[in-house]
Design a protein around this motif. Sequence first.
Motif, mmCIF file in Angstrom:
data_model
loop_
_atom_site.group_PDB
_atom_site.id
_atom_site.type_symbol
_atom_site.label_atom_id
_atom_site.label_comp_id
_atom_site.label_asym_id
_atom_site.label_seq_id
_atom_site.Cartn_x
_atom_site.Cartn_y
_atom_site.Cartn_z
ATOM 1 N N GLY A 124 170.573 49.025 95.083
ATOM 2 C CA GLY A 124 170.158 48.755 93.735
ATOM 3 C C GLY A 124 169.620 47.982 93.130
ATOM 4 N N VAL A 125 168.342 47.220 93.598
ATOM 5 C CA VAL A 125 167.253 46.627 93.616
ATOM 6 C C VAL A 125 166.088 46.950 93.836
ATOM 7 N N VAL A 126 164.890 46.290 93.869
ATOM 8 C CA VAL A 126 163.794 47.092 94.320
ATOM 9 C C VAL A 126 162.756 45.979 94.844
ATOM 10 N N THR A 127 163.084 46.257 95.901
ATOM 11 C CA THR A 127 162.570 45.178 97.063
ATOM 12 C C THR A 127 160.754 45.355 96.655
ATOM 13 N N ASP A 195 167.540 53.584 84.422
ATOM 14 C CA ASP A 195 168.093 54.945 85.424
ATOM 15 C C ASP A 195 168.574 55.612 84.227
ATOM 16 N N ASP A 196 169.996 56.501 84.431
ATOM 17 C CA ASP A 196 170.460 57.096 83.704
ATOM 18 C C ASP A 196 171.354 56.558 82.265
ATOM 19 N N THR A 197 171.126 55.180 82.724
ATOM 20 C CA THR A 197 172.485 54.021 82.513
ATOM 21 C C THR A 197 171.789 52.238 81.446
ATOM 22 N N GLY A 198 170.676 53.158 81.679
ATOM 23 C CA GLY A 198 169.426 51.745 80.820
ATOM 24 C C GLY A 198 168.593 51.165 82.252
ATOM 25 N N ALA A 199 168.258 50.085 81.386
ATOM 26 C CA ALA A 199 167.465 49.529 82.047
ATOM 27 C C ALA A 199 167.195 48.199 83.078
ATOM 28 N N PHE A 200 166.993 47.376 83.598
ATOM 29 C CA PHE A 200 166.598 46.407 84.905
ATOM 30 C C PHE A 200 165.753 46.410 85.111
ATOM 31 N N ASN A 201 166.231 44.583 85.782
ATOM 32 C CA ASN A 201 164.595 44.034 86.152
ATOM 33 C C ASN A 201 164.792 44.473 88.098
ATOM 34 N N GLN A 202 163.710 44.623 88.148
ATOM 35 C CA GLN A 202 163.737 43.740 90.166
ATOM 36 C C GLN A 202 164.960 43.796 90.653
ATOM 37 N N SER A 203 165.481 43.242 90.423
ATOM 38 C CA SER A 203 166.831 42.175 91.224
ATOM 39 C C SER A 203 167.743 43.381 90.789
ATOM 40 N N GLY A 204 167.612 43.883 89.815
ATOM 41 C CA GLY A 204 169.096 44.560 89.755
ATOM 42 C C GLY A 204 169.805 44.163 88.400
ATOM 43 N N LYS A 205 169.080 43.423 87.589
ATOM 44 C CA LYS A 205 169.466 42.240 86.301
ATOM 45 C C LYS A 205 169.550 43.411 85.731
ATOM 46 N N PRO A 206 170.357 43.769 84.925
ATOM 47 C CA PRO A 206 170.366 44.584 83.297
ATOM 48 C C PRO A 206 169.432 44.022 81.885
ATOM 49 N N LEU A 207 169.061 44.696 81.407
ATOM 50 C CA LEU A 207 168.370 43.977 80.131
ATOM 51 C C LEU A 207 168.775 44.434 79.128
ATOM 52 N N PRO A 208 169.220 43.812 78.068
ATOM 53 C CA PRO A 208 169.271 44.785 77.022
ATOM 54 C C PRO A 208 168.580 45.911 76.533
#
Length: 340
Positions: A124-127, A195-208
């Motif tokens: 669920g995150v970018v490593t 992804d198909d639901t929204g945008a995230f930073n590398q830690s998996g935190k959703p962005l607006p």
Amino acid sequence: MSDHEYDDIHDLLVRAPSPDLHYDLASTLTTGRKIRRRRRLAAVGGGVATLAAGAIAFGAFGPLPGGDTQPTGPGTGAASAEILDYRYAVEVGPSGAGRPATVTVFSVDAGKRTRLDRWTANPGVVTRAPKEIAPGILLVVAPARARTFTLVSDDGVIRTIPDAKPLVGTDYQAVTFRLPTETTAGRPSDVIWTDDTGAFNQSGKPLPSVLNPTTEEITFLDTQRRLIISQRPNGGSGSDYPEGSTPWTGDGFDIRSSKVQFLSATFVIPTQGLTATDTTVRWNNGNSTVATNLGKPGSEWTFLRTEREVSPKVEAGDVYPTAVEWTDGSGTRHTEPVKR
């Protein structure tokens, strides 16, 4: 301020070749910033007052690399993918579904693999790999469902094209970035993915963000770097916005004019959980347009879109939005400034 400076901007925005442009959003933003600086210098040198020139850069580009969503695997078994012209390989060890996995990277020479590094990837995150696997190469392991990637520094988007390789049957995929050699690019500080639901930073935190299910376009906001970016399966666009302004990007222009005349724009207003109604956009030519709310009401940020009609005659000078007005549930009217 001379007309040719605006002509430069107009050529950049509406006369770029298409549709075979590659994904180079960072280059577009850099050019926009250079033009903005030149405008400010011209205003100072001429001793005339002018509106602060904000970020009006608009990047239109072809299909995004790695644009197809990879299927999520069961999280069992091992998978391997060769990268960088088959000179390296990435292997993900077996793990339970939704659990961390061991990642090993190898150099490949004449079919022989030599281990270079090993680390743990989390679901669920970018490593990121602990270090560059080769000079100027950043390797990350990302969720299999991720479809686009944007590498950023503290100063903005880094000019690079991601190359994603599926790790079939796992929850992961391997993504490499060729880092630019110029010193002004900045060090990578985050990997924004969608992804198909929204945008995230590398830690998996959703962005607006907001998703258009019809076009599959995702528009997201990065307030830290003042970026608003739209990404879709066949391309994308984006711009930065100046400090103190409502986040916005112009994405339509009157091509009859040699000036920068916006016909449509997307805004993100800070509603802080309130529902925005009666949203109106004011323009510098004295006109106003109705804005359509996108996404779910009552969010911290509300995405809006507006379009204005093309005038029968070409207007003189630039045409741009100056403010967004909206009403909350108590009837209070709010005005959000728009700068460029």
